[in-house]
Design a protein around this motif. Sequence first.
Motif, PDB file in Angstrom:
ATOM      1  N   GLY A   8      47.228  36.975  37.433  1.00  0.00           N
ATOM      2  CA  GLY A   8      46.162  36.091  36.990  1.00  0.00           C
ATOM      3  C   GLY A   8      46.538  34.638  36.843  1.00  0.00           C
ATOM      4  N   GLY A  10      47.906  30.793  37.989  1.00  0.00           N
ATOM      5  CA  GLY A  10      47.462  29.901  39.046  1.00  0.00           C
ATOM      6  C   GLY A  10      47.527  28.469  38.615  1.00  0.00           C
ATOM      7  N   VAL A  12      45.439  25.144  37.510  1.00  0.00           N
ATOM      8  CA  VAL A  12      44.171  24.801  36.892  1.00  0.00           C
ATOM      9  C   VAL A  12      44.278  23.401  36.292  1.00  0.00           C
ATOM     10  CG1 VAL A  12      44.804  25.856  34.689  1.00  0.00           C
ATOM     11  CG2 VAL A  12      42.399  25.623  35.285  1.00  0.00           C
ATOM     12  N   SER A  17      40.347  27.156  32.275  1.00  0.00           N
ATOM     13  CA  SER A  17      40.632  28.474  31.719  1.00  0.00           C
ATOM     14  C   SER A  17      41.268  29.382  32.768  1.00  0.00           C
ATOM     15  CB  SER A  17      39.343  29.139  31.224  1.00  0.00           C
ATOM     16  OG  SER A  17      38.729  28.390  30.197  1.00  0.00           O
ATOM     17  N   LEU A  18      42.042  30.322  32.273  1.00  0.00           N
ATOM     18  CA  LEU A  18      42.598  31.383  33.091  1.00  0.00           C
ATOM     19  C   LEU A  18      42.636  32.657  32.267  1.00  0.00           C
ATOM     20  CD1 LEU A  18      45.708  29.776  34.868  1.00  0.00           C
ATOM     21  CD2 LEU A  18      43.624  30.580  35.982  1.00  0.00           C
ATOM     22  N   ARG A  19      42.581  33.793  32.943  1.00  0.00           N
ATOM     23  CA  ARG A  19      42.711  35.079  32.264  1.00  0.00           C
ATOM     24  C   ARG A  19      43.861  35.853  32.899  1.00  0.00           C
ATOM     25  NH1 ARG A  19      39.148  40.549  32.246  1.00  0.00           N
ATOM     26  NH2 ARG A  19      39.344  41.101  30.037  1.00  0.00           N
ATOM     27  N   VAL A 123      51.743  29.837  35.593  1.00  0.00           N
ATOM     28  CA  VAL A 123      50.569  29.045  35.204  1.00  0.00           C
ATOM     29  C   VAL A 123      50.956  27.578  35.281  1.00  0.00           C
ATOM     30  CG1 VAL A 123      49.012  28.440  33.319  1.00  0.00           C
ATOM     31  CG2 VAL A 123      49.594  30.837  33.731  1.00  0.00           C
TER      32      VAL A 123
END
Length: 127
Positions: A8, A10, A12, A17-19, A123
């Motif tokens: 999940g 990446g 950004v 937001s990320l999950r 992330v």
Amino acid sequence: QVQLVESGGGLVQAGGSLRLSCAASGRTFNSYPMAWFRQAPGKEREFVAVITWNGGRTRYADSVKGRFTISRDNEKNTMFLQMNSLKPEDTAVYYCNADRGIATMADATEPGNFASWGQGTQVIVSS
């Protein structure tokens, strides 16, 4: 063999937001706390969030409190980290972990208590 696989991550923009997901296979951790950690370049691995076996209690690092939410789905043997209002300082490789020998939330917040780690998920938060 137990395996925890993070996904999940990446790239950004700040404020986005990320999950993240953490899928366990080979053995279940339904009776144990599970935690998220992260490691930024040049820094030590640090605690992010932890959740009890039934999701009834959670604890967060001060740096992410109010922005990140940890949850788990024991039926699917999966844990999640919803990350909102991301900041450049959240940039790191994120890892999940659980251990059948670690039964308390307090112990699950210490990276040194875990003997092995997965690959993590990257992330990157751009400013």
